[in-house]
Design a protein around this motif. Structure first.
Motif, PDB file in Angstrom:
ATOM      1  N   GLY A 133       0.859  -1.207   0.212  1.00  0.00           N
ATOM      2  CA  GLY A 133      -0.018   0.010  -0.012  1.00  0.00           C
ATOM      3  C   GLY A 133       0.909   1.249  -0.047  1.00  0.00           C
ATOM      4  O   GLY A 133       2.041   1.305   0.332  1.00  0.00           O
ATOM      5  N   PRO A 134       0.345   2.344  -0.032  1.00  0.00           N
ATOM      6  CA  PRO A 134       0.824   3.585  -0.067  1.00  0.00           C
ATOM      7  C   PRO A 134       1.633   3.907   1.364  1.00  0.00           C
ATOM      8  O   PRO A 134       1.124   3.305   2.485  1.00  0.00           O
ATOM      9  N   PRO A 135       2.416   4.919   1.424  1.00  0.00           N
ATOM     10  CA  PRO A 135       2.975   5.350   2.741  1.00  0.00           C
ATOM     11  C   PRO A 135       2.209   5.608   3.700  1.00  0.00           C
ATOM     12  O   PRO A 135       1.101   6.435   3.361  1.00  0.00           O
ATOM     13  N   MET A 136       2.406   5.366   4.959  1.00  0.00           N
ATOM     14  CA  MET A 136       1.741   5.928   6.164  1.00  0.00           C
ATOM     15  C   MET A 136       2.494   7.172   6.780  1.00  0.00           C
ATOM     16  O   MET A 136       1.860   7.695   7.504  1.00  0.00           O
ATOM     17  N   GLN A 137       3.785   6.982   6.853  1.00  0.00           N
ATOM     18  CA  GLN A 137       4.483   7.823   7.370  1.00  0.00           C
ATOM     19  C   GLN A 137       5.771   8.157   6.672  1.00  0.00           C
ATOM     20  O   GLN A 137       6.348   7.456   5.838  1.00  0.00           O
ATOM     21  N   ILE A 138       6.062   9.558   6.718  1.00  0.00           N
ATOM     22  CA  ILE A 138       7.384  10.057   5.664  1.00  0.00           C
ATOM     23  C   ILE A 138       8.187  11.036   6.825  1.00  0.00           C
ATOM     24  O   ILE A 138       7.782  11.742   7.582  1.00  0.00           O
TER      25      ILE A 138
END
Length: 256
Positions: A133-138
């Motif tokens: 899935g896409p990022p949750m934290q950057i």
């Protein structure tokens, strides 16, 4: 830029901070480091108790960032190039969940290759779905000095933020069999360089062979899908700064 970040798991932005901000923060962090450690000799061996928290091994110290308005810079927290990208990926209600600094001390060892953020789903589920899935934290990391292989530039393994079929221990360290055939790179950069990375990207801190502490600041942004209740405390005088940020600041507490 968006595609590169999502494909590789990281992005490097040169000249991310001005020389004025870099020099101001580095001078303050030098003073803080020397005042917070228990030892008086800056060449002290790492088997002595420095009195600071560390990541994996002594030498990779975690240092509190200044919380007063003299050293809080909007461009560092809400970078004009990186933040719009972060907001596009994580959503309009993205919020700040960490504000700290890694102080890599003279003579530090290699960290293990690790992941900063545990995958929120069971690997069997991800295998069926076929994606993490896409990022949750950057994370936004800034070098406060010219940084290369001599003074502990960050080592990353590109594209590993997409991996889910691996084993890591409770501290996030990944078994070597999962990366022994993967190519890593060192993210060298001048003072002020910004590294934007998916928190799931495999990476490690590296040895500091220089005679000076290497500082790398860190801001973590989190998707509103992930609720983290901890509050970040800053000086009371900084409330005007948070009022002018383009993200929710419900967890920012200017109370010090």
């Amino acid at each position: 830029m968006l595609r590169q970040f999502l494909e590789e798991g990281y992005l490097v932005i040169e000249n991310g901070l001005s020389h004025e901000i870099v020099n101001s923060l580095k001078t303050e962090l030098d003073q803080r480091f020397e005042s917070q450690i228990k030892v008086t000799n800056m060449k002290a061996p790492l088997n002595i108790d420095f009195g600071l928290p560390f990541n994996y091994f002594p030498g990779h110290f975690q240092l509190r960032m200044p919380t007063n308005e003299d050293y809080l810079f909007k461009d560092l927290i809400q970078h004009p190039i990186a933040f719009p990208l972060i907001k596009q990926i994580l959503g309009k209600s993205v919020y700040l969940t960490s504000y700290t600094c890694n102080a890599n001390y003279i003579g530090s060892p290699n960290q293990p290759i690790h992941i900063d953020s545990a995958l929120p789903y069971d690997p069997e589920v991800l295998d069926i779905v076929g994606s993490v899935g896409p990022p949750m934290q950057i994370i936004c990391n800034y070098y406060l000095q010219d940084t290369d292989e001599n003074n502990a530039s960050l080592e990353v393994i590109p594209k590993t933020h997409k991996e889910y079929a691996f084993n890591a221990n409770e501290n996030g360290a990944i078994e070597s069999k999962y990366f022994e055939n993967k190519d890593s790179i060192r993210l060298n950069g001048k003072a002020g360089t910004l590294i934007v990375r998916d928190k799931r990207l495999w990476h490690r801190g590296t040895p500091n062979r220089s005679n000076f502490v290497r500082y790398m600041t860190s801001c973590t942004f989190t998707s509103p899908i992930m609720y983290l209740p901890q509050r970040l405390k800053f000086d009371k005088e900084t409330d005007w700064l948070w009022d002018n940020m383009n993200f929710p600041t419900w967890n920012i507490d200017p109370c010090l």
